[in-house]
Design a protein around this motif. Structure first.
Motif, short mmCIF file in Angstrom:
data_model
loop_
_atom_site.label_atom_id
_atom_site.label_comp_id
_atom_site.label_asym_id
_atom_site.label_seq_id
_atom_site.Cartn_x
_atom_site.Cartn_y
_atom_site.Cartn_z
N ILE A 97 0.84 -1.22 0.00
CA ILE A 97 0.00 0.00 0.00
C ILE A 97 0.86 1.26 0.00
O ILE A 97 0.57 2.22 -0.71
CB ILE A 97 -0.94 0.00 1.22
N LEU A 101 0.68 4.36 -2.49
CA LEU A 101 0.41 5.77 -2.15
C LEU A 101 1.40 6.68 -2.87
O LEU A 101 1.04 7.74 -3.39
CB LEU A 101 0.51 5.98 -0.64
N PHE A 167 -5.28 11.92 2.16
CA PHE A 167 -5.01 10.54 2.59
C PHE A 167 -5.88 10.24 3.82
O PHE A 167 -5.66 10.79 4.90
CB PHE A 167 -3.54 10.37 3.01
N CYS A 169 -7.24 7.28 6.44
CA CYS A 169 -6.95 5.94 6.93
C CYS A 169 -8.26 5.42 7.53
O CYS A 169 -8.76 5.99 8.49
CB CYS A 169 -5.87 6.08 8.00
N ASP A 201 -7.30 4.61 2.41
CA ASP A 201 -6.46 3.45 2.72
C ASP A 201 -7.24 2.56 3.69
O ASP A 201 -7.37 2.87 4.87
CB ASP A 201 -5.14 3.94 3.34
N ILE A 203 -6.63 -0.66 4.48
CA ILE A 203 -5.86 -1.88 4.74
C ILE A 203 -6.32 -2.58 6.03
O ILE A 203 -6.19 -3.79 6.16
CB ILE A 203 -4.33 -1.59 4.78
N THR A 230 -9.32 3.64 -3.68
CA THR A 230 -9.36 2.84 -2.45
C THR A 230 -8.18 1.88 -2.46
O THR A 230 -7.91 1.23 -3.48
CB THR A 230 -10.68 2.05 -2.38
N CYS A 231 -7.48 1.82 -1.34
CA CYS A 231 -6.33 0.90 -1.24
C CYS A 231 -6.69 -0.23 -0.27
O CYS A 231 -7.11 0.04 0.86
CB CYS A 231 -5.11 1.64 -0.72
N CYS A 248 -4.74 -0.91 -5.61
CA CYS A 248 -5.39 0.39 -5.70
C CYS A 248 -6.59 0.19 -6.61
O CYS A 248 -6.47 -0.40 -7.68
CB CYS A 248 -4.45 1.41 -6.32
#
Ligand SMILES: Cc1ncc(COP(=O)(O)O)c(C=O)c1O
Length: 400
Positions: A97, A101, A167, A169, A201, A203, A230-231, A248
């Motif tokens: 990831i 980014l 960004f 999270c 993100d 994850i 979206t990661c 991604c």
């Protein structure tokens, strides 16, 4: 069925969590306990080990052919676990990831542009922004009723014409905040109003405890799909960080083309076979393992929170709805931050992540990874009790 209590010796195995501890913290792994990096000490799901074993036994390890099965496994996983419907054509694999980014930043912004981060936030966000010569625009999270919230009004006032990317999270690291659909929609609206690319993100999305539910940003705000990337990855969920594979996802073909061009320009369009095999196997076979892991982690969280708060009177562990990274505020103990850090590192011989690493708002906080077998966690907690014993004695005296 899955023995999460089993202690597996990881020292001397190139496990960064253990074998980088001395270099990074000075704490010797022969006696120290690593509670820093987001890496679990559990064996991978059996289906992952079986897939890797089959590969090893075959003995041929040439270039990996992407036949589409990997993206199909991801599509199935997201639909099953998160009711999120994506198409394989929206997916770009990246070597993790964080590298994704960086590639996104190169695809959608220029050096000197600003990237919004919500601190305290995962430290690699800051690192990858700076390494790509973009600037960090901090949008400080605010603690309200024991959880973080975004102050979007304050952020609106600070955006500039150079602000290009956000960004997010989700769930948040540290703090384990699971954002609500309303919160995500409000952020999406801000991104639309100010022409920003939103990078979500996710994850940690599979590591959410009973009582909370992850909402994908795409689900909360489909109206901004054109500006959303979206990661996601299997690596955090199934503890396969060494596999270095992430994805991604974007519905916007122009954005995807720009991202794929950066991937190609860096020679990253040919994937690590071991990583692809391991992560595909995880999505296809790992569900029962994950369903067993989550209550184990929730018990570790409860145990950790109760004992750290009793061990160091005044310390407060933020109630995590997701992730396995306890986020502890020591400012109420009356101890200076360096005293707290020294007690944890030298008396308890525990390597925890220093709060300031996560940006503004992390002073006198420490992050503790509790994704470890209970015997190790118990030992860590006993040591923390010893490290703060004088504080408890003083508290008892004062209450007499
Ligand atoms: C929010 C977040 N994103 C990304 C990562 C790391 O991803 P990768 O190892 O795939 O680069 C982590 C690891 O802790 C994380 O917490």
């Amino acid at each position: 069925m899955f023995d999460f209590d089993r202690v597996i010796e990881r020292r001397g195995t190139h496990a960064s969590k253990w074998d980088n501890m001395k270099k990074l913290s000075g704490i010797d792994p022969s006696d120290g306990i690593p509670m820093w990096v987001a890496d679990m000490d559990f064996a991978a799901p059996p289906g992952v080990s079986a897939a890797l074993t089959a590969e090893v036994e075959r003995g041929t390890h040439g270039y990996y052919a992407d036949t589409g099965s990997w993206a199909a496994a991801l599509v199935d996983w997201l639909a099953r676990r998160h009711d999120l419907k994506i198409e394989p054509g929206w997916v770009s694999p990246t070597p993790g990831i964080v590298s994704g980014l960086g590639l996104i930043l190169q695809a959608v912004s220029e050096p000197g542009d600003e990237v919004v981060v919500f601190p305290p936030a995962y430290h690699a966000f800051r690192r990858i922004i700076a390494a790509n010569e973009r600037r960090i625009l901090d949008a400080q999270l605010v603690e309200r009723q024991g959880r973080y919230v975004m102050d979007l009004d304050a952020l609106r006032g600070r955006l500039t014409p150079r602000t290009r990317v956000v960004f997010l999270c989700s769930p948040h690291n540290p703090g384990g905040t699971v954002w609500s659909a309303d919160e995500l929609r409000a952020l999406a609206r801000l991104c639309a109003d100010h022409d920003l690319i939103l990078v979500s993100d996710e994850i940690h999305c599979d590591l959410v405890f009973a009582g909370a539910r992850h909402t994908p940003t795409f689900t909360a705000a489909p109206e901004i799909a054109d500006r959303l990337i979206t990661c996601v990855a299997a690596t955090k969920t199934f503890n396969l960080a060494g596999a270095h594979v992430g994805a991604c996802v974007t519905t916007n073909p122009v954005l995807k083309k720009r991202l794929d061009a950066r991937i190609g320009a860096s020679g990253l369009g040919s994937y690590n076979g071991f990583g692809m095999i391991a992560t595909e196997a995880a999505w296809r076979t790992g569900e029962a393992w994950l369903d067993a892991l989550l209550p184990y982690l929730a018990s570790n969280r409860d145990l950790f929170d109760a004992r750290i708060e009793a061990a160091a009177p005044g310390a407060r562990s933020m109630r995590l709805d997701g992730t396995y990274l306890a986020w502890v505020d020591f400012s109420g103990t009356g101890l200076a931050a360096d005293d707290v850090a020294a007690r944890v590192a030298r008396r308890a011989r525990i390597f925890a992540s220093p709060g300031p690493q996560f940006g503004p708002g992390g002073d006198n906080w420490l992050r503790f990874n509790f994704a470890t077998p209970r015997p190790i966690l118990e030992q860590a907690l006993s040591r923390l009790e010893e490290a703060f014993a004088d504080l408890r004695t003083a508290a008892v005296r004062a209450s007499r």
